[in-house]
Design a protein around this motif. Sequence first.
Motif, PDB file in Angstrom:
ATOM      1  N   TYR A  12      72.525  43.908  41.835  1.00 21.36           N
ATOM      2  CA  TYR A  12      73.011  43.267  40.535  1.00 21.36           C
ATOM      3  C   TYR A  12      72.110  44.300  39.781  1.00 21.36           C
ATOM      4  O   TYR A  12      70.971  44.077  39.492  1.00 21.36           O
ATOM      5  CB  TYR A  12      72.731  41.987  40.621  1.00 21.36           C
ATOM      6  CG  TYR A  12      73.457  41.162  41.218  1.00 21.36           C
ATOM      7  CD1 TYR A  12      75.035  40.989  41.301  1.00 21.36           C
ATOM      8  CD2 TYR A  12      72.818  40.379  42.535  1.00 21.36           C
ATOM      9  CE1 TYR A  12      75.833  40.058  41.878  1.00 21.36           C
ATOM     10  CE2 TYR A  12      73.493  39.681  43.402  1.00 21.36           C
ATOM     11  CZ  TYR A  12      75.218  39.269  43.247  1.00 21.36           C
ATOM     12  OH  TYR A  12      75.744  38.752  44.319  1.00 21.36           O
ATOM     13  N   VAL A  17      69.408  43.691  46.004  1.00 17.82           N
ATOM     14  CA  VAL A  17      69.367  42.320  46.372  1.00 17.82           C
ATOM     15  C   VAL A  17      69.798  42.394  48.215  1.00 17.82           C
ATOM     16  O   VAL A  17      69.035  41.509  48.623  1.00 17.82           O
ATOM     17  CB  VAL A  17      70.576  41.563  45.877  1.00 17.82           C
ATOM     18  CG1 VAL A  17      70.428  39.980  46.380  1.00 17.82           C
ATOM     19  CG2 VAL A  17      70.073  41.138  44.369  1.00 17.82           C
ATOM     20  N   PRO A  36      63.818  32.158  51.717  1.00 17.68           N
ATOM     21  CA  PRO A  36      63.065  31.528  50.256  1.00 17.68           C
ATOM     22  C   PRO A  36      64.442  31.714  49.529  1.00 17.68           C
ATOM     23  O   PRO A  36      65.105  32.412  49.628  1.00 17.68           O
ATOM     24  CB  PRO A  36      61.896  32.237  50.240  1.00 17.68           C
ATOM     25  CG  PRO A  36      61.945  33.605  50.922  1.00 17.68           C
ATOM     26  CD  PRO A  36      62.794  33.289  52.050  1.00 17.68           C
ATOM     27  N   ASN A  37      63.869  31.210  48.065  1.00 19.14           N
ATOM     28  CA  ASN A  37      64.852  31.111  47.018  1.00 19.14           C
ATOM     29  C   ASN A  37      65.079  32.809  46.759  1.00 19.14           C
ATOM     30  O   ASN A  37      64.017  33.421  46.615  1.00 19.14           O
ATOM     31  CB  ASN A  37      64.225  30.592  45.687  1.00 19.14           C
ATOM     32  CG  ASN A  37      64.280  29.206  45.762  1.00 19.14           C
ATOM     33  OD1 ASN A  37      63.370  28.301  45.830  1.00 19.14           O
ATOM     34  ND2 ASN A  37      65.408  28.427  45.863  1.00 19.14           N
ATOM     35  N   GLY A  38      66.074  33.097  46.280  1.00 18.66           N
ATOM     36  CA  GLY A  38      66.198  34.726  45.827  1.00 18.66           C
ATOM     37  C   GLY A  38      66.511  35.452  46.989  1.00 18.66           C
ATOM     38  O   GLY A  38      66.389  36.659  46.741  1.00 18.66           O
ATOM     39  N   ALA A  39      66.313  35.180  48.174  1.00 15.55           N
ATOM     40  CA  ALA A  39      66.266  36.073  49.304  1.00 15.55           C
ATOM     41  C   ALA A  39      67.618  37.093  49.523  1.00 15.55           C
ATOM     42  O   ALA A  39      67.560  38.117  50.015  1.00 15.55           O
ATOM     43  CB  ALA A  39      66.060  35.064  50.696  1.00 15.55           C
ATOM     44  N   GLY A  40      68.701  36.441  49.132  1.00 14.81           N
ATOM     45  CA  GLY A  40      70.020  36.932  49.186  1.00 14.81           C
ATOM     46  C   GLY A  40      70.914  36.189  50.218  1.00 14.81           C
ATOM     47  O   GLY A  40      71.885  36.778  50.467  1.00 14.81           O
ATOM     48  N   GLU A  82      77.713  27.580  47.155  1.00 15.97           N
ATOM     49  CA  GLU A  82      76.242  26.674  46.709  1.00 15.97           C
ATOM     50  C   GLU A  82      76.467  25.490  45.705  1.00 15.97           C
ATOM     51  O   GLU A  82      76.251  24.391  45.870  1.00 15.97           O
ATOM     52  CB  GLU A  82      75.388  27.677  46.464  1.00 15.97           C
ATOM     53  CG  GLU A  82      74.100  27.047  46.123  1.00 15.97           C
ATOM     54  CD  GLU A  82      72.812  28.009  46.040  1.00 15.97           C
ATOM     55  OE1 GLU A  82      73.188  29.073  45.570  1.00 15.97           O
ATOM     56  OE2 GLU A  82      71.809  27.673  45.876  1.00 15.97           O
TER      57      GLU A  82
HETATM   58  N1  LIG Z   1      76.065  37.205  39.795  1.00 14.81           N
HETATM   59  C1  LIG Z   1      74.855  37.727  39.506  1.00 14.81           C
HETATM   60  N2  LIG Z   1      74.021  38.746  38.927  1.00 14.81           N
HETATM   61  C2  LIG Z   1      72.875  39.047  38.647  1.00 14.81           C
HETATM   62  N3  LIG Z   1      71.845  38.793  39.583  1.00 14.81           N
HETATM   63  C3  LIG Z   1      72.278  37.892  40.651  1.00 14.81           C
HETATM   64  C4  LIG Z   1      73.588  37.381  40.762  1.00 14.81           C
HETATM   65  N4  LIG Z   1      73.735  36.690  41.823  1.00 14.81           N
HETATM   66  C5  LIG Z   1      72.427  36.724  42.326  1.00 14.81           C
HETATM   67  N5  LIG Z   1      71.635  37.378  41.724  1.00 14.81           N
HETATM   68  C6  LIG Z   1      70.026  37.699  41.969  1.00 14.81           C
HETATM   69  O1  LIG Z   1      70.054  38.044  43.140  1.00 14.81           O
HETATM   70  C7  LIG Z   1      68.934  37.532  44.004  1.00 14.81           C
HETATM   71  C8  LIG Z   1      69.408  36.789  45.254  1.00 14.81           C
HETATM   72  O2  LIG Z   1      70.232  35.873  44.809  1.00 14.81           O
HETATM   73  P1  LIG Z   1      71.030  34.754  45.832  1.00 14.81           P
HETATM   74  O3  LIG Z   1      71.519  33.678  45.459  1.00 14.81           O
HETATM   75  O4  LIG Z   1      71.899  35.649  46.811  1.00 14.81           O
HETATM   76  O5  LIG Z   1      69.857  34.211  46.652  1.00 14.81           O
HETATM   77  P2  LIG Z   1      69.690  33.189  47.585  1.00 14.81           P
HETATM   78  O6  LIG Z   1      68.760  33.358  48.969  1.00 14.81           O
HETATM   79  O7  LIG Z   1      70.985  32.328  48.056  1.00 14.81           O
HETATM   80  O8  LIG Z   1      68.604  32.056  46.683  1.00 14.81           O
HETATM   81  P3  LIG Z   1      68.698  30.689  46.795  1.00 14.81           P
HETATM   82  O9  LIG Z   1      68.142  30.007  47.950  1.00 14.81           O
HETATM   83  O10 LIG Z   1      67.757  30.058  45.730  1.00 14.81           O
HETATM   84  O11 LIG Z   1      70.086  30.294  46.416  1.00 14.81           O
HETATM   85  C9  LIG Z   1      68.330  36.658  43.009  1.00 14.81           C
HETATM   86  O12 LIG Z   1      67.286  37.299  42.395  1.00 14.81           O
HETATM   87  C10 LIG Z   1      69.611  36.213  42.005  1.00 14.81           C
HETATM   88  O13 LIG Z   1      68.925  36.077  40.682  1.00 14.81           O
END
Ligand SMILES: Nc1ncnc2c1ncn2[C@@H]1O[C@H](COP(=O)(O)OP(=O)(O)OP(=O)(O)O)[C@@H](O)[C@H]1O
Length: 298
Positions: A12, A17, A36-40, A82
Amino acid sequence: MDIQVQNLHKSYQNQHVLKGINLSVKTGEIVGLLGPNGAGKSTLMKILTGFTTADEGEVHVIDKNINTDKLNIQKQLGYLPEQNPLYDEMYVREFLKFNANIFKINNQRIKEVIKLTQLTPEANKKIHQLSKGYKQRVGIAAALLHDPKILILDEPTTGLDPNQLVEIRALIKKISIDKTIILSTHIMQEVEAICNRVVIIKKGEIVKDQSLTDLQQSSNQQIIDVEFNTEIEISQLKDLNHLIDVKPQNKNHYYLVFDTIEDQRSQVFDYAAEHNLKILNMTAINQSLEDLFHELTS
Ligand SMILES: Nc1ncnc2c1ncn2[C@@H]1O[C@H](COP(=O)(O)OP(=O)(O)OP(=O)(O)O)[C@@H](O)[C@H]1O
Protein backbone atom coordinates in the motif's frame (compact mmCIF):
# COMPACT_ATOMS: atom_id res chain seq x y z
CA MET A 1 -5.94 -28.35 -3.17
CA ASP A 2 -8.67 -25.78 -2.37
CA ILE A 3 -6.38 -22.77 -2.05
CA GLN A 4 -2.95 -22.29 -3.56
CA VAL A 5 -0.99 -19.10 -3.08
CA GLN A 6 2.43 -18.56 -4.60
CA ASN A 7 4.90 -15.78 -3.92
CA LEU A 8 2.26 -13.19 -3.08
CA HIS A 9 3.33 -9.56 -2.68
CA LYS A 10 1.23 -6.52 -1.85
CA SER A 11 2.15 -2.94 -1.03
CA TYR A 12 0.00 0.00 0.00
CA GLN A 13 1.74 3.18 -1.17
CA ASN A 14 5.32 2.43 -0.14
CA GLN A 15 4.45 -0.02 2.66
CA HIS A 16 5.32 -3.59 1.69
CA VAL A 17 2.52 -5.48 3.50
CA LEU A 18 2.77 -9.02 2.08
CA LYS A 19 6.27 -10.24 1.28
CA GLY A 20 6.23 -13.47 -0.70
CA ILE A 21 3.42 -15.52 0.87
CA ASN A 22 3.23 -19.21 -0.10
CA LEU A 23 0.28 -21.20 1.21
CA SER A 24 -1.62 -24.34 0.19
CA VAL A 25 -4.84 -25.35 1.89
CA LYS A 26 -6.36 -28.80 1.38
CA THR A 27 -10.06 -29.62 1.35
CA GLY A 28 -11.44 -29.88 4.88
CA GLU A 29 -8.61 -28.06 6.62
CA ILE A 30 -9.44 -25.43 9.23
CA VAL A 31 -6.55 -23.03 9.15
CA GLY A 32 -5.98 -20.44 11.86
CA LEU A 33 -4.21 -17.42 10.43
CA LEU A 34 -2.59 -15.95 13.48
CA GLY A 35 -0.64 -12.74 13.79
CA PRO A 36 -0.34 -9.46 15.64
CA ASN A 37 -2.06 -6.24 14.50
CA GLY A 38 -0.94 -5.12 11.08
CA ALA A 39 0.73 -8.44 10.17
CA GLY A 40 -1.17 -8.60 6.88
CA LYS A 41 -3.92 -11.14 7.69
CA SER A 42 -6.85 -9.08 6.38
CA THR A 43 -4.92 -8.09 3.28
CA LEU A 44 -4.21 -11.74 2.49
CA MET A 45 -7.89 -12.62 3.03
CA LYS A 46 -9.05 -9.76 0.80
CA ILE A 47 -6.78 -11.05 -1.97
CA LEU A 48 -8.02 -14.65 -1.54
CA THR A 49 -11.61 -13.48 -1.83
CA GLY A 50 -10.98 -11.18 -4.79
CA PHE A 51 -11.76 -7.97 -2.90
CA THR A 52 -8.34 -6.59 -3.62
CA THR A 53 -5.56 -7.61 -5.99
CA ALA A 54 -1.98 -8.62 -5.35
CA ASP A 55 0.95 -6.79 -6.96
CA GLU A 56 2.78 -10.01 -7.67
CA GLY A 57 2.18 -13.75 -7.30
CA GLU A 58 -0.55 -16.27 -8.06
CA VAL A 59 -3.75 -17.21 -6.27
CA HIS A 60 -5.77 -20.27 -7.24
CA VAL A 61 -8.98 -21.17 -5.44
CA ILE A 62 -10.46 -24.57 -6.35
CA ASP A 63 -8.07 -24.64 -9.31
CA LYS A 64 -9.28 -21.31 -10.68
CA ASN A 65 -7.20 -18.17 -10.97
CA ILE A 66 -8.57 -15.30 -8.86
CA ASN A 67 -7.59 -12.73 -11.49
CA THR A 68 -9.43 -14.39 -14.36
CA ASP A 69 -12.23 -16.36 -12.65
CA LYS A 70 -13.24 -14.22 -9.68
CA LEU A 71 -17.01 -14.61 -10.05
CA ASN A 72 -16.87 -18.40 -10.30
CA ILE A 73 -14.62 -18.50 -7.27
CA GLN A 74 -16.96 -16.25 -5.28
CA LYS A 75 -19.80 -18.71 -5.96
CA GLN A 76 -17.88 -21.30 -3.95
CA LEU A 77 -16.52 -19.00 -1.30
CA GLY A 78 -18.14 -17.33 1.73
CA TYR A 79 -16.45 -14.31 3.30
CA LEU A 80 -16.97 -12.61 6.64
CA PRO A 81 -14.94 -9.39 6.45
CA GLU A 82 -13.37 -7.87 9.56
CA GLN A 83 -15.90 -5.02 9.56
CA ASN A 84 -19.02 -7.16 9.26
CA PRO A 85 -21.00 -5.09 6.71
CA LEU A 86 -24.59 -5.21 7.96
CA TYR A 87 -27.44 -2.82 7.22
CA ASP A 88 -28.59 -1.74 10.66
CA GLU A 89 -32.11 -0.71 9.64
CA MET A 90 -32.90 -4.02 7.93
CA TYR A 91 -34.61 -6.93 9.66
CA VAL A 92 -32.43 -10.04 9.96
CA ARG A 93 -34.61 -12.10 7.60
CA GLU A 94 -34.87 -9.19 5.16
CA PHE A 95 -31.08 -8.76 5.13
CA LEU A 96 -30.54 -12.45 4.44
CA LYS A 97 -33.15 -12.36 1.64
CA PHE A 98 -31.39 -9.35 0.16
CA ASN A 99 -28.11 -11.30 0.11
CA ALA A 100 -29.82 -14.47 -1.11
CA ASN A 101 -31.11 -12.63 -4.18
CA ILE A 102 -27.54 -12.12 -5.39
CA PHE A 103 -27.11 -15.89 -5.74
CA LYS A 104 -30.79 -16.60 -6.55
CA ILE A 105 -31.17 -18.60 -3.36
CA ASN A 106 -34.62 -19.84 -2.35
CA ASN A 107 -36.49 -19.22 0.92
CA GLN A 108 -35.98 -22.80 2.05
CA ARG A 109 -32.20 -22.28 2.16
CA ILE A 110 -32.64 -19.00 4.08
CA LYS A 111 -34.69 -20.92 6.68
CA GLU A 112 -32.02 -23.62 6.89
CA VAL A 113 -29.26 -21.07 7.44
CA ILE A 114 -31.29 -19.20 10.09
CA LYS A 115 -31.74 -22.51 11.91
CA LEU A 116 -28.11 -23.53 11.51
CA THR A 117 -26.83 -20.24 12.91
CA GLN A 118 -29.47 -20.30 15.69
CA LEU A 119 -30.90 -16.98 14.62
CA THR A 120 -34.56 -18.10 14.77
CA PRO A 121 -35.49 -16.07 17.90
CA GLU A 122 -33.87 -12.93 16.45
CA ALA A 123 -34.87 -13.30 12.81
CA ASN A 124 -37.65 -10.68 13.01
CA LYS A 125 -35.58 -8.04 14.77
CA LYS A 126 -33.77 -5.14 13.18
CA ILE A 127 -30.02 -5.67 12.95
CA HIS A 128 -29.20 -2.67 15.17
CA GLN A 129 -31.27 -4.30 17.95
CA LEU A 130 -29.00 -7.35 18.07
CA SER A 131 -26.10 -8.03 20.42
CA LYS A 132 -22.59 -8.18 18.91
CA GLY A 133 -22.65 -11.99 19.07
CA TYR A 134 -25.93 -12.17 17.14
CA LYS A 135 -24.67 -9.62 14.61
CA GLN A 136 -21.71 -11.92 14.02
CA ARG A 137 -24.15 -14.80 13.48
CA VAL A 138 -25.95 -12.73 10.84
CA GLY A 139 -22.62 -12.10 9.08
CA ILE A 140 -21.78 -15.80 9.19
CA ALA A 141 -25.29 -16.69 7.98
CA ALA A 142 -24.88 -14.32 5.02
CA ALA A 143 -21.53 -15.94 4.18
CA LEU A 144 -23.14 -19.40 4.32
CA LEU A 145 -26.25 -18.74 2.21
CA HIS A 146 -24.92 -20.11 -1.07
CA ASP A 147 -23.47 -23.15 0.77
CA PRO A 148 -19.88 -22.34 -0.21
CA LYS A 149 -17.18 -24.96 -0.12
CA ILE A 150 -14.71 -22.49 1.40
CA LEU A 151 -15.20 -19.99 4.22
CA ILE A 152 -12.90 -17.07 4.92
CA LEU A 153 -13.63 -15.54 8.32
CA ASP A 154 -11.72 -12.40 9.31
CA GLU A 155 -11.55 -12.17 13.11
CA PRO A 156 -14.99 -13.72 13.68
CA THR A 157 -14.84 -13.44 17.48
CA THR A 158 -13.18 -10.08 18.06
CA GLY A 159 -15.12 -7.93 20.50
CA LEU A 160 -17.37 -10.71 21.80
CA ASP A 161 -17.95 -11.36 25.49
CA PRO A 162 -16.75 -14.73 26.85
CA ASN A 163 -20.16 -16.43 26.42
CA GLN A 164 -20.67 -15.16 22.88
CA LEU A 165 -17.11 -16.19 22.10
CA VAL A 166 -17.78 -19.77 23.14
CA GLU A 167 -21.04 -19.81 21.15
CA ILE A 168 -19.49 -18.45 17.95
CA ARG A 169 -16.56 -20.87 18.23
CA ALA A 170 -19.06 -23.72 18.61
CA LEU A 171 -20.98 -22.47 15.58
CA ILE A 172 -17.81 -22.33 13.45
CA LYS A 173 -16.91 -25.84 14.61
CA LYS A 174 -20.40 -27.04 13.63
CA ILE A 175 -20.32 -25.54 10.14
CA SER A 176 -16.76 -26.68 9.54
CA ILE A 177 -17.80 -30.31 9.06
CA ASP A 178 -17.99 -30.11 5.28
CA LYS A 179 -16.03 -26.92 4.61
CA THR A 180 -12.52 -25.64 4.18
CA ILE A 181 -12.01 -22.69 6.50
CA ILE A 182 -9.41 -19.99 6.96
CA LEU A 183 -10.02 -17.78 9.97
CA SER A 184 -7.87 -14.99 11.31
CA THR A 185 -7.32 -14.16 14.93
CA HIS A 186 -4.83 -12.69 17.40
CA ILE A 187 -5.59 -15.35 19.95
CA MET A 188 -3.79 -18.67 20.17
CA GLN A 189 -6.61 -20.25 22.26
CA GLU A 190 -8.97 -19.55 19.39
CA VAL A 191 -6.79 -21.61 17.09
CA GLU A 192 -6.56 -24.37 19.69
CA ALA A 193 -10.36 -24.40 20.04
CA ILE A 194 -11.27 -24.47 16.35
CA CYS A 195 -8.42 -25.18 13.96
CA ASN A 196 -6.35 -28.15 12.88
CA ARG A 197 -3.56 -26.08 11.35
CA VAL A 198 -1.77 -22.90 12.39
CA VAL A 199 -0.22 -20.37 10.06
CA ILE A 200 1.58 -17.58 11.91
CA ILE A 201 2.20 -14.40 9.99
CA LYS A 202 4.53 -11.61 11.06
CA LYS A 203 5.21 -8.41 9.14
CA GLY A 204 3.86 -9.91 5.93
CA GLU A 205 5.78 -13.19 6.12
CA ILE A 206 4.77 -16.68 7.23
CA VAL A 207 6.99 -17.59 10.18
CA LYS A 208 5.27 -20.89 11.08
CA ASP A 209 2.97 -23.29 9.23
CA GLN A 210 2.25 -26.50 11.10
CA SER A 211 -0.54 -28.82 12.14
CA LEU A 212 -1.94 -27.95 15.55
CA THR A 213 -0.99 -31.37 16.91
CA ASP A 214 2.63 -31.03 15.81
CA LEU A 215 2.82 -27.51 17.14
CA GLN A 216 1.34 -28.56 20.48
CA GLN A 217 3.80 -31.41 20.73
CA SER A 218 6.75 -29.21 19.89
CA SER A 219 5.67 -26.40 22.17
CA ASN A 220 4.49 -28.40 25.18
CA GLN A 221 7.95 -28.61 26.56
CA GLN A 222 9.55 -28.11 29.91
CA ILE A 223 13.02 -26.71 30.22
CA ILE A 224 14.84 -27.44 33.45
CA ASP A 225 17.49 -24.84 34.01
CA VAL A 226 19.93 -26.68 36.28
CA GLU A 227 23.35 -25.94 37.70
CA PHE A 228 25.37 -28.84 39.17
CA ASN A 229 28.46 -28.56 41.37
CA THR A 230 30.56 -30.08 38.60
CA GLU A 231 30.68 -30.68 34.87
CA ILE A 232 28.84 -33.79 33.64
CA GLU A 233 28.95 -36.06 30.61
CA ILE A 234 25.84 -35.27 28.56
CA SER A 235 25.56 -38.93 27.52
CA GLN A 236 25.03 -39.79 31.21
CA LEU A 237 21.66 -38.04 31.08
CA LYS A 238 20.20 -40.36 28.46
CA ASP A 239 18.18 -42.36 31.01
CA LEU A 240 16.09 -39.38 32.08
CA ASN A 241 12.48 -39.97 30.99
CA HIS A 242 11.06 -37.53 28.41
CA LEU A 243 14.44 -35.86 27.87
CA ILE A 244 14.76 -34.68 24.25
CA ASP A 245 17.64 -32.23 24.32
CA VAL A 246 20.45 -30.91 26.48
CA LYS A 247 21.74 -27.39 25.92
CA PRO A 248 24.95 -26.70 27.86
CA GLN A 249 25.03 -23.05 29.03
CA ASN A 250 28.50 -23.07 30.54
CA LYS A 251 30.67 -25.54 32.43
CA ASN A 252 28.22 -26.85 35.09
CA HIS A 253 25.06 -25.21 33.82
CA TYR A 254 22.56 -26.95 31.49
CA TYR A 255 19.11 -26.53 29.97
CA LEU A 256 17.44 -29.96 29.99
CA VAL A 257 14.54 -30.03 27.52
CA PHE A 258 11.66 -32.46 28.18
CA ASP A 259 8.74 -33.20 25.85
CA THR A 260 6.19 -32.81 28.64
CA ILE A 261 4.95 -30.01 30.86
CA GLU A 262 4.77 -32.29 33.93
CA ASP A 263 7.21 -31.03 36.54
CA GLN A 264 10.51 -32.89 35.97
CA ARG A 265 12.47 -31.37 38.86
CA SER A 266 12.10 -34.36 41.19
CA GLN A 267 13.39 -36.67 38.45
CA VAL A 268 16.45 -34.45 37.99
CA PHE A 269 16.89 -34.27 41.75
CA ASP A 270 16.83 -38.12 42.05
CA TYR A 271 19.24 -38.38 39.12
CA ALA A 272 21.67 -35.99 40.86
CA ALA A 273 21.45 -37.94 44.14
CA GLU A 274 22.10 -41.27 42.35
CA HIS A 275 25.17 -39.82 40.63
CA ASN A 276 26.58 -38.03 43.70
CA LEU A 277 25.98 -34.65 42.14
CA LYS A 278 24.89 -31.59 44.03
CA ILE A 279 22.34 -29.20 42.57
CA LEU A 280 23.27 -25.57 43.12
CA ASN A 281 20.29 -24.13 41.28
CA MET A 282 17.22 -25.54 39.50
CA THR A 283 14.22 -23.84 37.82
CA ALA A 284 11.46 -25.29 35.65
CA ILE A 285 10.19 -23.28 32.67
CA ASN A 286 7.11 -24.43 30.75
CA GLN A 287 6.66 -23.37 27.16
CA SER A 288 3.08 -23.09 25.94
CA LEU A 289 1.65 -22.33 22.50
CA GLU A 290 1.07 -18.82 23.75
CA ASP A 291 4.79 -18.45 24.57
CA LEU A 292 5.69 -19.80 21.16
CA PHE A 293 3.41 -17.27 19.49
CA HIS A 294 5.06 -14.43 21.45
CA GLU A 295 8.51 -15.76 20.60
CA LEU A 296 7.66 -15.93 16.89
CA THR A 297 5.88 -12.61 16.57
CA SER A 298 7.68 -10.23 18.94
N1 LIG B 1 -6.31 0.09 2.19
C1 LIG B 1 -5.16 0.31 2.81
N2 LIG B 1 -4.41 1.39 2.56
C2 LIG B 1 -3.23 1.62 3.18
N3 LIG B 1 -2.70 0.79 4.10
C3 LIG B 1 -3.41 -0.31 4.41
C4 LIG B 1 -4.67 -0.60 3.79
N4 LIG B 1 -5.13 -1.78 4.29
C5 LIG B 1 -4.21 -2.19 5.18
N5 LIG B 1 -3.17 -1.32 5.26
C6 LIG B 1 -1.97 -1.46 6.09
O1 LIG B 1 -1.40 -2.72 5.84
C7 LIG B 1 -0.89 -3.31 7.04
C8 LIG B 1 -1.51 -4.69 7.20
O2 LIG B 1 -2.90 -4.52 7.46
P1 LIG B 1 -3.90 -5.75 7.64
O3 LIG B 1 -5.24 -5.17 7.93
O4 LIG B 1 -3.77 -6.65 6.48
O5 LIG B 1 -3.28 -6.45 8.93
P2 LIG B 1 -3.97 -7.47 9.95
O6 LIG B 1 -2.95 -8.51 10.23
O7 LIG B 1 -5.29 -7.92 9.43
O8 LIG B 1 -4.16 -6.53 11.21
P3 LIG B 1 -5.34 -6.54 12.33
O9 LIG B 1 -5.13 -7.78 13.12
O10 LIG B 1 -5.03 -5.30 13.12
O11 LIG B 1 -6.65 -6.49 11.62
C9 LIG B 1 -1.24 -2.33 8.15
O12 LIG B 1 -0.09 -1.57 8.45
C10 LIG B 1 -2.33 -1.46 7.56
O13 LIG B 1 -2.31 -0.17 8.10
